[in-house]
Every structure is written in structure tokens, then in C-alpha cells.
Enzyme design. Structure first.
Site, PDB file in Angstrom:
ATOM      1  N   CYS A 120       0.815  -1.223   0.000  1.00 20.28           N
ATOM      2  CA  CYS A 120       0.000   0.000   0.000  1.00 20.28           C
ATOM      3  C   CYS A 120       0.851   1.278   0.000  1.00 20.28           C
ATOM      4  O   CYS A 120       0.327   2.368  -0.195  1.00 20.28           O
ATOM      5  CB  CYS A 120      -0.965   0.005   1.169  1.00 20.28           C
ATOM      6  N   HIS A 253      -3.037   7.155   2.413  1.00 18.40           N
ATOM      7  CA  HIS A 253      -3.512   5.868   1.900  1.00 18.40           C
ATOM      8  C   HIS A 253      -4.926   5.629   2.417  1.00 18.40           C
ATOM      9  O   HIS A 253      -5.199   5.770   3.610  1.00 18.40           O
ATOM     10  CB  HIS A 253      -2.572   4.760   2.372  1.00 18.40           C
ATOM     11  N   ASN A 283     -10.123   0.175  -0.168  1.00 14.81           N
ATOM     12  CA  ASN A 283      -8.661   0.183  -0.126  1.00 14.81           C
ATOM     13  C   ASN A 283      -8.132  -0.423  -1.427  1.00 14.81           C
ATOM     14  O   ASN A 283      -8.307  -1.623  -1.666  1.00 14.81           O
ATOM     15  CB  ASN A 283      -8.202  -0.636   1.090  1.00 14.81           C
TER      16      ASN A 283
HETATM   17  N1  ACO Z   1     -18.901  -7.961   9.046  1.00 17.95           N
HETATM   18  C1  ACO Z   1     -19.411  -8.156  10.272  1.00 17.95           C
HETATM   19  N2  ACO Z   1     -18.668  -8.459  11.347  1.00 17.95           N
HETATM   20  C2  ACO Z   1     -17.334  -8.557  11.166  1.00 17.95           C
HETATM   21  C3  ACO Z   1     -16.732  -8.377   9.899  1.00 17.95           C
HETATM   22  C4  ACO Z   1     -17.575  -8.075   8.823  1.00 17.95           C
HETATM   23  N3  ACO Z   1     -17.098  -7.851   7.582  1.00 17.95           N
HETATM   24  N4  ACO Z   1     -15.399  -8.546  10.037  1.00 17.95           N
HETATM   25  C5  ACO Z   1     -15.174  -8.819  11.335  1.00 17.95           C
HETATM   26  N5  ACO Z   1     -16.340  -8.842  12.015  1.00 17.95           N
HETATM   27  C6  ACO Z   1     -16.554  -9.108  13.430  1.00 17.95           C
HETATM   28  C7  ACO Z   1     -15.421  -9.856  14.077  1.00 17.95           C
HETATM   29  O1  ACO Z   1     -15.556 -11.234  13.853  1.00 17.95           O
HETATM   30  C8  ACO Z   1     -15.590  -9.471  15.520  1.00 17.95           C
HETATM   31  O2  ACO Z   1     -16.594 -10.244  16.054  1.00 17.95           O
HETATM   32  P1  ACO Z   1     -16.467 -10.790  17.584  1.00 17.95           P
HETATM   33  O3  ACO Z   1     -16.433  -9.554  18.432  1.00 17.95           O
HETATM   34  O4  ACO Z   1     -17.689 -11.610  17.734  1.00 17.95           O
HETATM   35  O5  ACO Z   1     -15.183 -11.575  17.605  1.00 17.95           O
HETATM   36  C9  ACO Z   1     -16.092  -8.036  15.454  1.00 17.95           C
HETATM   37  O6  ACO Z   1     -16.612  -7.861  14.116  1.00 17.95           O
HETATM   38  C10 ACO Z   1     -15.040  -6.992  15.711  1.00 17.95           C
HETATM   39  O7  ACO Z   1     -13.881  -7.304  14.961  1.00 17.95           O
HETATM   40  P2  ACO Z   1     -12.566  -6.485  15.103  1.00 17.95           P
HETATM   41  O8  ACO Z   1     -11.501  -7.122  14.269  1.00 17.95           O
HETATM   42  O9  ACO Z   1     -12.278  -6.237  16.539  1.00 17.95           O
HETATM   43  O10 ACO Z   1     -13.026  -5.107  14.447  1.00 17.95           O
HETATM   44  P3  ACO Z   1     -12.222  -3.783  14.314  1.00 17.95           P
HETATM   45  O11 ACO Z   1     -12.968  -2.668  14.901  1.00 17.95           O
HETATM   46  O12 ACO Z   1     -10.769  -3.943  14.681  1.00 17.95           O
HETATM   47  O13 ACO Z   1     -12.282  -3.546  12.738  1.00 17.95           O
HETATM   48  C11 ACO Z   1     -10.891  -3.695  10.805  1.00 17.95           C
HETATM   49  C12 ACO Z   1     -11.677  -4.460  11.851  1.00 17.95           C
HETATM   50  C13 ACO Z   1     -11.858  -2.860   9.994  1.00 17.95           C
HETATM   51  C14 ACO Z   1     -10.173  -4.674   9.885  1.00 17.95           C
HETATM   52  C15 ACO Z   1      -9.886  -2.779  11.513  1.00 17.95           C
HETATM   53  O14 ACO Z   1      -9.094  -3.499  12.422  1.00 17.95           O
HETATM   54  C16 ACO Z   1      -8.989  -2.083  10.543  1.00 17.95           C
HETATM   55  O15 ACO Z   1      -9.405  -1.268   9.767  1.00 17.95           O
HETATM   56  N6  ACO Z   1      -7.707  -2.375  10.595  1.00 17.95           N
HETATM   57  C17 ACO Z   1      -6.770  -1.746   9.697  1.00 17.95           C
HETATM   58  C18 ACO Z   1      -6.522  -2.674   8.678  1.00 17.95           C
HETATM   59  C19 ACO Z   1      -6.611  -2.101   7.307  1.00 17.95           C
HETATM   60  O16 ACO Z   1      -7.207  -1.119   7.016  1.00 17.95           O
HETATM   61  N7  ACO Z   1      -5.976  -2.850   6.466  1.00 17.95           N
HETATM   62  C20 ACO Z   1      -5.931  -2.553   5.121  1.00 17.95           C
HETATM   63  C21 ACO Z   1      -4.657  -2.982   4.568  1.00 17.95           C
HETATM   64  S1  ACO Z   1      -3.339  -2.329   5.397  1.00 17.95           S
HETATM   65  C22 ACO Z   1      -3.238  -0.878   4.975  1.00 17.95           C
HETATM   66  O17 ACO Z   1      -3.666  -0.596   3.906  1.00 17.95           O
HETATM   67  C23 ACO Z   1      -2.581  -0.033   5.906  1.00 17.95           C
END
Ligand code: ACO
Length: 326
Positions: A120, A253, A283
Site C-alpha cells: 500500500c 492511503h 482500499n
Molecule cells: N462484518 C461483520 N462483522 C465482522 C466483519 C464483517 N465484515 N469482520 C469482522 N467482524 C466481526 C469480528 O468477527 C468481531 O466479532 P467478535 O467480536 O464476535 O469476535 C467483530 O466484528 C469486531 O472485529 P474487530 O476485528 O475487533 O473489528 P475492528 O474494529 O478492529 O475492525 C478492521 C476491523 C476494519 C479490519 C480494523 O481493524 C482495521 O481497519 N484495521 C486496519 C486494517 C486495514 O485497514 N488494512 C488494510 C490494509 S493495510 C493498509 O492498507 C494499511
């Protein structure tokens, strides 16, 4: 002899035709027993839709579209270009590079062409490399492209990743100039964090060995991204002796609206100065910064003379910033 600098003279986008809304994706996943919703995706990421390429569309095809649009905006033709640098983690082939495939399609034959693999952060890395090559005097007019087809490496049964990404390409024309366009840049990496975001599969002995899908520790990536983006922004501004208050636009990004807002907060920047396209593009990895930049230029948000900070962050772990006087 006067000093040589580089300046962006045109921007362009190449997006697939098909838009997939959160509702449509949630329906498709729901049919396979995987639960998600527009509400969850918007609240956690800010994403409302993504572009997904039809089968047969390649990274080079999207990159070529973006390059043509950038050339037109710069008032240049392919024959004017003497360097092509492409940031991509989803190349059409292991080799030749996607830059060579784009060069062939454009008919810019003979010019230097290579890919940069920084996930990225790929566009910010590619732009910094092209800037350095222009400032040596070796090259005068570059196409710098970020192009990706992340839909092809997603595990569509993994709701924690498949809702986050989209396909697309963005490009700029970067030209030698006697006045500075690119004011400062910083590139960084931390290979000890390689496992937090990776596609580990490789080709060996005629087979794919290892996991061919994108895997991510979302929370680890979130924390790393917020921490490094703020520091990198401040250090890059300091190089140019600028204060965050002098920044007109932050073009980070486009991974997650919460990461974008946290970075703006750390810089004391009002949210109105944040360029946001993650809602429409999701993304798109190395394509996200040039797509967002093109969007902000064409919509008239970014205007000549303004200070714009471009920021990448992603797998590697890699990150970087480029400060531009537009
Ligand atoms: N739909 C519904 N529920 C979901 C989904 C979905 N698509 N995905 C995960 N969940 C659930 C999980 O299973 C979890 O359930 P649980 O509490 O029963 O275990 C709950 O939602 C919360 O999950 P978390 O992983 O704690 O959610 P979080 O608030 O951390 O959000 C996310 C997840 C969006 C991936 C976040 O961590 C994030 O944005 N991280 C950055 C990663 C990123 O953007 N990466 C892109 C590539 S890297 C980059 O470009 C920098």
C-alpha cells in the site's frame, strides 16, 4: 547551474466499470452463509462501495487507462515519457514487470520501466524513486503509476478482509522543473512486522505453494498505521521547514476512515483538509493515493501553490510520505 527538481504536471485514474455496494456484497456473502452488513462496514471502515474488475481485465490494463488520463491532463503524449515506475503487489505476471507491459501498451518503447513492490506504500515509494532519478538529470519525464487488482487475491470467504479492498489504478506525470514541486520525502520499512499483512503464497515447481490469499491482523495493522503515519508526516514537514498548520491537504492511503481521521487529529489538521475517497474506492493498495489525488485535483479541491502531503502505509511493513507544492 540551477538546481533540478520534479513537479507533477498531470493526474489520471483507471477504474473498472463494476461498482459493488456494501449491500450487494453483503447479499452475495449472505448467500454463502457469511454474515456482514452495510452498517458494520461503514461504521468500522467508512467504505460504502468498491470497484471490482471483470474477469479478463488486468492490472496493466487499468494502469494504462490511468496513464493515458494523466498524459492527457499534462498535455503530453506517450513518446514524451522516458521513465515508467509502477507500484503494484498484484502484477499481471511474475515477470516481465507491469511497468514493461504498460510501456508496450502505451507505445512508449525504449524508455526505462520497472515495478516497485511496497504494497500500500507502493505509489509513495515509486514517486520518490522517480523524483530521485529526475533530480540526477538522467530522466526528464516520468509516468508514476499505482495499479492493483486486489479482488484477485482476496479470500471471499473471509469477511474480515474481503469487505475492505477494491481494484483500480492512478497515475501522475512527473517532470523535471527548475522550481520545486516535490519538497521532501521519507520512506521507511520494518520487516520484523512482515506477518501482520501478507500474501505468503509463491510459485515453485509448477505449483502455488503456501497460502495464495491476503491475510491480515487488522488490529495490529490499525495500530501500526496510526502510529507511523503521524510521525512520518511530522518528520517530512520538518525536512521542508513547514508547520502542520501550513498544510492545505493530507492525501493518506485510503485504508480506513478511522486511520485517516486519527492521523489528521495527530497533526492538528481539521477534517476538511483530509482527502477522502475510501467511501467510494475502498482500499486499492498502491492505487489509493494517486486515485485520491486525481479525484481531489479534478474536483478542484487541490489548486496550484497549495501544500499537499501524500502518505502510504501497508504490508512489509512499509510507510512513507511525500510533500508536494502543487
Ligand atoms: N462484518 C461483520 N462483522 C465482522 C466483519 C464483517 N465484515 N469482520 C469482522 N467482524 C466481526 C469480528 O468477527 C468481531 O466479532 P467478535 O467480536 O464476535 O469476535 C467483530 O466484528 C469486531 O472485529 P474487530 O476485528 O475487533 O473489528 P475492528 O474494529 O478492529 O475492525 C478492521 C476491523 C476494519 C479490519 C480494523 O481493524 C482495521 O481497519 N484495521 C486496519 C486494517 C486495514 O485497514 N488494512 C488494510 C490494509 S493495510 C493498509 O492498507 C494499511
Amino acid at each position: 547551474m540551477s538546481r533540478l527538481y520534479s513537479k507533477i504536471t498531470g493526474t489520471g485514474s483507471g477504474l473498472p466499470q463494476r461498482i459493488v455496494s456494501n449491500d450487494e456484497l453483503a447479499r452475495e456473502l449472505g448467500n454463502r452463509g457469511i454474515e456482514t452488513s452495510d452498517e458494520w462496514i461503514v461504521a468500522r471502515t467508512g467504505i460504502r462501495q468498491r470497484y471490482v474488475a471483470e474477469p479478463g481485465i488486468t492490472t496493466a490494463e487499468l494502469g494504462t487507462r490511468a496513464a493515458r488520463a494523466a498524459l492527457e491532463a499534462a498535455g503530453r503524449v506517450a513518446g514524451d515519457i522516458d521513465l515508467i515506475v509502477v507500484g503494484t503487489s498484484t502484477p499481471d505476471q511474475i515477470f516481465p514487470s507491469t511497468a514493461c507491459l504498460i510501456q508496450g501498451r502505451l507505445g512508449a518503447l525504449g524508455c526505462a520501466a520497472f515495478d516497485v513492490q511496497a504494497v500500500c506504500s507502493g505509489f509513495v515509494y515509486a514517486l520518490t524513486a522517480a523524483d530521485a532519478l529526475i533530480r540526477t538529470g538522467a530522466h526528464r519525464r516520468a509516468l508514476v503509476i499505482g495499479a492493483e487488482l486486489f479482488s484477485r487475491i482476496l479470500d471471499w470467504n473471509d469477511r474480515t478482509t474481503c469487505v475492505l479492498f477494491g481494484d483500480g489504478a492512478g497515475a501522475v506525470v512527473l517532470e523535471a522543473s527548475s522550481e520545486p514541486g516535490l519538497l521532501a520525502s521519507q520512506l521507511k520499512a520494518d520487516g520484523s512486522q512482515a506477518g501482520v499483512l501478507c500474501t505468503a503464497g509463491r510459485i515453485a515447481e509448477g505449483r502455488v505453494e503456501g497460502d495464495p490469499f491476503l491475510r491480515m491482523d487488522g488490529q495490529a495493522v490499525f495500530k501500526l498505521a496510526v502510529s507511523v503515519l503521524g510521525t512520518s508526516a511530522l518528520e517530512t514537514l520538518r525536512q521542508a521547514k513547514l508547520d502542520p498548520a501550513q498544510l492545505d491537504w493530507l492525501v493518506p492511503h485510503q485504508a480506513n476512515i478511522r486511520i485517516l481521521k486519527a492521523t489528521a487529529r495527530r497533526l492538528g489538521l481539521p477534517e476538511e483538509r483530509l482527502v477522502v475517497t475510501v467511501d467510494r474506492h475502498a482500499n486499492t493498495s498502491a492505487a489509493s493515493v494517486p486515485l485520491a489525488l486525481d479525484d481531489a485535483v479534478r474536483s478542484g479541491q487541490i489548486t496550484r501553490g497549495q501544500h499537499v502531503l501524500l502518505q502510504g502505509v501497508g504490508g512489509g511493513f512499509t510507510w512513507g510520505s511525500v510533500l508536494v507544492r502543487w
